[in-house]
Write an enzyme that holds these catalytic residues in place. Structure first.
Site, short mmCIF file in Angstrom:
data_model
loop_
_atom_site.label_atom_id
_atom_site.label_comp_id
_atom_site.label_asym_id
_atom_site.label_seq_id
_atom_site.Cartn_x
_atom_site.Cartn_y
_atom_site.Cartn_z
N ASP A 15 0.85 -1.19 0.00
CA ASP A 15 0.00 0.00 0.00
C ASP A 15 0.89 1.24 0.00
O ASP A 15 1.77 1.39 0.84
CB ASP A 15 -0.88 -0.02 1.26
CG ASP A 15 -1.91 1.08 1.26
OD1 ASP A 15 -3.11 0.78 1.30
OD2 ASP A 15 -1.52 2.26 1.24
N ASP A 111 -3.68 2.29 -5.38
CA ASP A 111 -2.44 2.31 -4.59
C ASP A 111 -2.19 1.05 -3.77
O ASP A 111 -1.26 1.02 -2.99
CB ASP A 111 -2.39 3.57 -3.71
CG ASP A 111 -2.93 3.37 -2.31
OD1 ASP A 111 -3.94 2.67 -2.16
OD2 ASP A 111 -2.31 3.91 -1.38
N GLU A 112 -3.01 0.02 -3.94
CA GLU A 112 -2.73 -1.18 -3.14
C GLU A 112 -3.05 -2.46 -3.89
O GLU A 112 -3.91 -2.48 -4.77
CB GLU A 112 -3.47 -1.15 -1.80
CG GLU A 112 -4.95 -1.08 -1.92
CD GLU A 112 -5.67 -1.15 -0.58
OE1 GLU A 112 -5.33 -2.02 0.25
OE2 GLU A 112 -6.58 -0.35 -0.38
N1 DCP Z 1 -8.72 8.18 -1.03
C1 DCP Z 1 -9.83 8.99 -1.21
N2 DCP Z 1 -10.80 9.04 -0.25
C2 DCP Z 1 -10.69 8.27 0.88
C3 DCP Z 1 -9.58 7.44 1.06
C4 DCP Z 1 -8.60 7.42 0.07
O1 DCP Z 1 -9.93 9.67 -2.23
N3 DCP Z 1 -11.63 8.33 1.82
C5 DCP Z 1 -7.65 8.16 -2.07
C6 DCP Z 1 -6.56 9.12 -1.70
C7 DCP Z 1 -5.45 8.24 -1.18
C8 DCP Z 1 -5.66 6.96 -1.96
O2 DCP Z 1 -7.07 6.88 -2.19
O3 DCP Z 1 -4.17 8.80 -1.42
C9 DCP Z 1 -5.17 5.72 -1.25
O4 DCP Z 1 -5.88 5.51 -0.05
P1 DCP Z 1 -5.22 5.01 1.28
O5 DCP Z 1 -6.30 4.66 2.21
O6 DCP Z 1 -4.17 3.98 0.99
O7 DCP Z 1 -4.53 6.32 1.90
P2 DCP Z 1 -3.14 6.98 1.59
O8 DCP Z 1 -2.34 6.17 0.61
O9 DCP Z 1 -3.36 8.39 1.21
O10 DCP Z 1 -2.44 6.99 2.99
P3 DCP Z 1 -1.75 5.76 3.78
O11 DCP Z 1 -0.32 6.13 3.90
O12 DCP Z 1 -2.43 5.74 5.11
O13 DCP Z 1 -1.98 4.52 2.97
MG MG Z 2 -2.13 4.12 0.80
#
Ligand code: DCP
Ligand code: MG
Length: 369
Positions: A15, A111-112
């Site tokens: 992720d 992203d995952e």
């Molecule tokens: N995303 C979004 N709305 C949300 C959650 C996520 O638009 N409620 C989008 C933005 C994030 C991406 O999806 O960058 C990936 O989600 P993640 O939950 O993996 O969050 P991040 O990658 O941003 O942070 P982390 O480091 O906690 O994985």
């Molecule tokens: Mg993420």
């Protein structure tokens, strides 16, 4: 008599860290090292945080929070709009990196992904080593960081990847799974949302160890089919396979809006544009389908799809647009705030004899994805 050595799957969950925000910080040095929000702007109506940089998270800013609230928590925070094409490009590149090690890749979002590296292509053998190499390749080639979880099943690998974020690598081996699950808070269980977690807590169930006290029947009585899954998962038993991407069976277009849509006119105008895009793509690939699926993501991130099937294949704008409008109208959209709309067309091949397509009324289905 000796027992044969147990063989386990080797599963990695990867992720990306603060994904959208990290890509923005990578591409624009001025955004590095500062509290950054990617999402809707606070001066607009209904703007929400898609994600926040780690610098912004120190102020309590989180995904899905109203942008106005983010500004209150951190008055000097910088907001930028999302650039989806850039995230898609990174997503393709990380998948290319994964494919050096295995073809068993199951992406969960941009992203995952889960990877099954039980038999990796390079005969490395160690899932931890593969996870290290993947993280390093992402750093070297994309200037981004990812976190990895390594275990013998999907459930534990996914939770593990979240444990040492950012830039983490967590391994939970077979002998530590039971202890790990016992300590795990129920809200961390995949599939346990806020409502179920509340219900569990009212029943005195706070951790995996508490859940483990209940018989399978009892779990099913309280939580339905999911109860059966909880029963197995607290015992570290998750046999779900990593399911690689199948051949493309649908063609779609969607749009995430900078502001939530609240009126029927706005929604129909956006649907129009999306239907045009889908229609152009169908033409480009010379395809006709029989099913239109409408995807809706609400401002609270709940997502639903509704679909409608026809007897004869179609590819024209009128059919697609009017089907999408009807599906939308049936969801009573005036009472909601909509963040994303998408249309996909599927069912390109011959109709299976068993396939249920109702002639007069058109079939309506609801999936909770
Ligand atoms: N995303 C979004 N709305 C949300 C959650 C996520 O638009 N409620 C989008 C933005 C994030 C991406 O999806 O960058 C990936 O989600 P993640 O939950 O993996 O969050 P991040 O990658 O941003 O942070 P982390 O480091 O906690 O994985
Ligand atoms: Mg993420």
């Amino acid at each position: 008599m000796e027992t044969p050595p147990q063989t386990h799957r080797k599963i990695i969950h990867i992720d990306m860290d603060a994904f959208y925000a990290s890509v923005e910080q990578r591409d624009n040095p001025e955004l590095r090292g500062i509290p950054l929000v990617v999402g809707g702007l606070p001066e607009g109506r209904g703007g929400v945080v898609a994600t926040a940089s780690y610098e912004a998270r120190k102020f309590g800013i989180r995904s899905a929070m109203p942008s106005k609230q983010a500004l209150q928590l951190c008055p000097h925070v910088t907001f930028v709009r999302p650039r989806f094409p850039a995230y898609k490009e990174v997503s393709q590149k990380i998948r290319e990196i994964f494919s050096r090690y295995t073809d068993l890749i199951e992406p969960l979002s941009l992203d995952e992904a889960y990877l099954d590296v039980t038999n990796d292509k390079l005969n490395i053998g160690s899932a931890i080593e593969i996870a290290k190499q993947i993280k390093q390749a992402i750093k070297d080639e994309l200037q981004l960081t990812a976190s990895a979880g390594v275990s013998i099943n999907k459930f534990v690998a996914k939770i593990a990847s979240d444990i040492n974020k950012p830039d983490g690598l967590t391994f939970i081996g077979p002998s530590s799974i039971e202890a790990f699950m016992a300590k795990l808070a129920v809200e961390k269980f995949h599939g346990v949302g806020k409502v179920t977690a509340e219900k569990m807590k009212k029943m005195g169930l706070h951790t995996g160890a508490d859940l483990k006290q209940l018989a399978e029947d009892e779990l099913v009585k309280h939580f339905g089919k999911a109860g059966r899954f909880y029963y197995r998962i607290v015992r570290g038993d998750d046999q779900r396979e990593v399911q690689p991407h199948r051949e493309t069976k649908s063609l779609a277009a969607e749009d995430t809006f900078a502001y939530d849509l609240t009126t029927m006119e706005e929604m129909e105008a956006e649907l129009d544009k999306i239907a045009r895009t889908v229609c152009d793509r169908l033409e480009k690939y010379n395809l006709k389908g029989r099913t239109v699926t409408l995807k809706i993501k609400y401002s609270n991130f709940k997502q639903i799809t509704r679909n409608k099937s026809f007897i004869s294949p179609f590819g024209d704008f009128e059919t697609i647009n009017s089907a999408a409008r009807q599906l939308l109208a049936a969801t009573k959209p005036e009472d909601t705030r909509i963040r994303l709309l998408g249309i996909s067309i599927s069912n390109f091949g011959e109709l299976e004899p068993k396939q249920k397509v109702e002639k007069a009324t058109d079939q309506l289905k609801l999936f909770n994805l």
